[in-house]
Design an enzyme around this catalytic site. Structure first.
Site, PDB file in Angstrom:
ATOM      1  CD  GLU A  78       0.274  -0.831   3.250  1.00 11.93           C
ATOM      2  OE1 GLU A  78       0.928  -0.624   4.289  1.00 11.93           O
ATOM      3  OE2 GLU A  78       0.100  -1.970   2.776  1.00 11.93           O
ATOM      4  CG  ASP A  79       0.943   5.764  -1.574  1.00 16.87           C
ATOM      5  OD1 ASP A  79       1.984   5.429  -2.143  1.00 16.87           O
ATOM      6  OD2 ASP A  79       0.557   6.946  -1.493  1.00 16.87           O
TER       7      ASP A  79
END
Length: 250
Positions: free
Chosen positions: A92-93
């Site tokens: 994920e970011d």
């Protein structure tokens, strides 16, 4: 156990040096990240490129302000291991949340000094929480298939109409073709899709899709066909995306 001993002692009689290594321990667990601003992976040591050396105390990373760093530090203290190597189930970011039951991960503990360690059901590690941590015999070989349920907040260069947004439903009937950095082609499937228009140039997309789709590239149109920018006929931008649930494929 001669073929797979808990401890291996290597003695060099010429130099009178002795090296002791213990058998690695493998773990499976999940982490939840309910605050933004913490990246998944830590910054690798520049001297050893993540392999572990005297400059990074054999950890392979230079700080502990990431998900990788927080979990590693927890496992260092529990097992007195020299290094932790992770196998991540997706990513994920830095600005993303990881909710639901959390993101699964595997960890290999290199040469731990402690082996009989009681693992708590839940452990809060600052911005993240790990749970379901348990010992396993080995980490699965090859790629691990999974599905992700996520929310994506997007903006567009030009105004977008409700009729144009209806075109997104075509993604349910086609394969997503992704070209990676090695020029290999991967095919992914979107299983469920819903959208909500927020303004003339903003909308929210809810997806349930095969794991491994690079979200920002899928939105902006970089080596992913089809992509949201091409379908809507205007440049799209990923403002943020959150992971709501992850399902391991059986």
């Amino acid at each position: 156990e001669h073929l797979l001993p808990d401890i291996t002692i290597t003695v060099n009689f010429r130099t009178e040096q002795c090296n002791v290594k213990s058998k690695p321990i493998f773990l499976y667990g999940k982490y939840i990240k309910d605050k933004r601003g913490i990246s998944q992976k830590g910054e690798s040591c520049r001297d050893c490129k993540g392999k572990g050396c005297i400059f990074c105390d054999n950890h392979g990373i230079v700080s502990f302000d990431s998900v990788e760093g927080r979990i590693s530090q927890f496992l260092y203290e529990k097992f007195e291991t020299s290094q932790v190597k992770f196998t991540w189930i997706g990513g994920e970011d830095k600005t993303s949340l990881v909710l639901g039951n959390g993101r699964p991960f595997f960890a290999k503990l290199v040469s731990p000094k402690k082996r009989s360690v009681r693992l708590p059901k839940k452990s809060s590690l600052g911005e993240i929480m790990i749970h379901m941590l348990k010992r396993i015999d080995h980490i699965p070989n090859g790629s691990i298939h999974f599905k992700s349920k996520m929310n994506i907040l997007l903006s567009t260069k030009n105004d977008i109409s409700s009729n144009k947004l209806k075109k997104l439903k075509h993604l349910l009937t086609t394969h997503i073709k992704i070209t990676d950095s090695d020029n290999k082609l991967h095919r992914k499937v979107i299983h469920k899709l819903n959208y909500k228009k927020n303004s003339l140039r903003s909308f929210t997309l809810e997806l349930e899709a095969d794991g491994g789709i690079p979200i920002k590239r899928f939105v902006e149109g970089v080596n992913v066909i089809p992509n949201l920018s091409s379908i809507l006929g205007t440049q799209c931008y990923c403002k943020k995306f959150d992971i709501n649930q992850i399902y391991l494929s059986k």
